[in-house]
Design an enzyme around this catalytic site. Sequence first.
Site, PDB file in Angstrom:
ATOM      1  N   ALA A 289      37.332  55.308  55.087  1.00 25.07           N
ATOM      2  CA  ALA A 289      37.510  56.615  54.438  1.00 25.07           C
ATOM      3  C   ALA A 289      36.715  56.673  53.139  1.00 25.07           C
ATOM      4  CB  ALA A 289      38.997  56.879  54.171  1.00 25.07           C
TER       5      ALA A 289
ATOM      6  N   TRP B  88      22.538  34.347  41.530  1.00 25.59           N
ATOM      7  CA  TRP B  88      21.306  33.850  40.937  1.00 25.59           C
ATOM      8  C   TRP B  88      21.340  33.990  39.417  1.00 25.59           C
ATOM      9  CZ3 TRP B  88      17.605  36.480  38.057  1.00 25.59           C
ATOM     10  CH2 TRP B  88      16.473  35.725  37.723  1.00 25.59           C
ATOM     11  N   LEU B  89      21.828  35.129  38.936  1.00 30.10           N
ATOM     12  CA  LEU B  89      21.793  35.423  37.506  1.00 30.10           C
ATOM     13  C   LEU B  89      22.821  34.623  36.719  1.00 30.10           C
ATOM     14  CD1 LEU B  89      20.568  37.161  35.246  1.00 30.10           C
ATOM     15  CD2 LEU B  89      22.234  38.937  35.823  1.00 30.10           C
TER      16      LEU B  89
ATOM     17  N   GLU C 293      36.866  53.351  41.935  1.00 30.14           N
ATOM     18  CA  GLU C 293      36.383  54.529  42.676  1.00 30.14           C
ATOM     19  C   GLU C 293      37.324  54.863  43.833  1.00 30.14           C
ATOM     20  OE1 GLU C 293      34.605  57.777  43.214  1.00 30.14           O
ATOM     21  OE2 GLU C 293      33.487  56.453  41.874  1.00 30.14           O
TER      22      GLU C 293
ATOM     23  N   HIS D 176      45.611  73.844  38.590  1.00 34.98           N
ATOM     24  CA  HIS D 176      46.770  73.547  37.748  1.00 34.98           C
ATOM     25  C   HIS D 176      46.317  72.557  36.689  1.00 34.98           C
ATOM     26  CE1 HIS D 176      50.675  72.073  36.408  1.00 34.98           C
ATOM     27  NE2 HIS D 176      51.177  73.190  36.932  1.00 34.98           N
TER      28      HIS D 176
ATOM     29  N   LEU E 239      21.649  39.792  31.684  1.00 30.81           N
ATOM     30  CA  LEU E 239      20.187  39.893  31.769  1.00 30.81           C
ATOM     31  C   LEU E 239      19.535  39.525  30.451  1.00 30.81           C
ATOM     32  CD1 LEU E 239      19.958  43.141  33.916  1.00 30.81           C
ATOM     33  CD2 LEU E 239      19.145  40.866  34.606  1.00 30.81           C
TER      34      LEU E 239
END
Length: 131
Positions: free
Chosen positions: A33, A56-57, A78, A96, A125
């Site tokens: 969904a 990797w980072l 989310e 409302h 980074l």
Amino acid sequence: MSAPDPVVNPQKGRSGFTRVFHATLISLNGLRAGWGEPAFRQEAIAAIVLVPFAFWLGRSWVETALLAGSVLLVMIVELLNTAVEAAIDRIGPEWHDLSKRAKDMGSAAVLLALVLSGGIWLTALWQRFVT
């Protein structure tokens, strides 16, 4: 205390492996969904790229967990925001003030999760390439 009525919610009458199995199916339905929502789809595609990149980072398991976890946190928030919106829309289409507040707060939660994730990634980074 009486037992839950299995007619109202059959999931409540299950136990053990059967409950875990059915709960997993329900969760997969929720992910399907969520995939129908453009914002979740974009975040999922970003996660497909970013989570492996986190391995990797990240210079330690803690950094890797923070990088990957922050991306997954955005997806979790989310999904919760989409659930709030669906519940509000189920109540009715009329405007409302409380419905607007609920939807605005869900959206703000997604924004904060994105800012947190972005800050974690930018810091990692920076550490990797600038210092």
